[in-house]
Scaffold this motif. Structure first.
Motif, PDB file in Angstrom:
ATOM      1  N   VAL A 136       0.852  -1.194   0.000  1.00 45.11           N
ATOM      2  CA  VAL A 136       0.000   0.000   0.000  1.00 45.11           C
ATOM      3  C   VAL A 136       0.885   1.240   0.000  1.00 45.11           C
ATOM      4  N   ARG A 144      -4.169   6.487   1.739  1.00 46.38           N
ATOM      5  CA  ARG A 144      -3.664   5.157   1.378  1.00 46.38           C
ATOM      6  C   ARG A 144      -4.157   4.807  -0.020  1.00 46.38           C
ATOM      7  N   SER A 146      -4.271   1.547  -2.495  1.00 46.07           N
ATOM      8  CA  SER A 146      -4.089   0.098  -2.567  1.00 46.07           C
ATOM      9  C   SER A 146      -4.127  -0.375  -4.012  1.00 46.07           C
ATOM     10  N   TYR A 149      -4.246   0.465  -7.584  1.00 48.86           N
ATOM     11  CA  TYR A 149      -3.688   1.821  -7.663  1.00 48.86           C
ATOM     12  C   TYR A 149      -4.437   2.713  -8.660  1.00 48.86           C
ATOM     13  N   SER A 153      -9.123   3.571  -5.654  1.00 47.25           N
ATOM     14  CA  SER A 153      -8.392   2.825  -4.618  1.00 47.25           C
ATOM     15  C   SER A 153      -7.862   3.753  -3.528  1.00 47.25           C
TER      16      SER A 153
END
Length: 184
Positions: A136, A144, A146, A149, A153
């Motif tokens: 991450v 963040r 994840s 990408y 996300s």
């Protein structure tokens, strides 16, 4: 002891440590200490006088470019390790800086992520503080991103920070898509 013209000079006769004043066929004049002579390449290696300290200026000179020289004296072998100056504290400091930089560089490389994910991380890092938390991407210690990408996300952080990350992410994805399709 006077040297002659380049036809009379045999650099092999110049012992390591000899101090010379040299004039070249190109008109350069300088002083130097003989470090070594390389017979196959016909190159004389000279150490020029310098200020006290660890830095030295070395000159490589094709022997056939020596017009004449004057023998100024004999000094100790410039490569004698007992006379070499090593600033161990400075070397250790440079080593510590290099290690810290290598560790910082290693932290910027994602483990178990795709090349695309690394490219996105690198793009974000140009304008925002980022770090990896396993796979991450953590931006500004609050947002963040994840896998896979994409803008959807992106989670966490203030709405402004979240939008900023999404914009950079969209731009980088477009850039990567253009690059992979060959449309620079």
């Amino acid at each position: 002891m006077e040297g002659g013209n380049s036809n009379n000079i045999n650099p092999e006769d110049l012992a390591v440590g000899c101090l010379l004043s040299i004039r070249t066929t190109l008109g350069d004049e300088f002083e130097g200490q003989v470090v070594t002579f390389d017979r196959p390449s016909n190159i004389l290696v000279l150490q020029e006088p310098s200020k006290p300290g660890p830095r030295r200026n070395i000159r490589l000179l094709k022997a056939n470019y020596i017009k004449d020289f004057t023998f100024l004296g004999q000094a100790e072998d410039p490569l004698d390790p007992t006379n070499c100056f090593l600033d161990l504290a400075a070397l250790q400091a440079r080593e510590e800086v290099a290690i810290r930089q290598a560790e910082a560089d290693a932290e910027r490389i994602g483990v178990g992520v795709t090349g695309e994910a690394q490219s996105i991380f690198d793009a974000l890092s140009k304008t925002l503080p980022v770090r990896w938390d396993k796979t991450v991407i953590v931006v500004m210690n609050e947002v963040r991103v994840s896998s896979p990408y994409h803008p959807e996300s992106v989670v966490g952080g203030t709405p402004a920070a979240n939008e900023r990350v999404k914009k950079v992410l969209e731009f980088e994805r477009k850039r990567l898509q253009l690059r992979s399709s060959g449309g620079h």
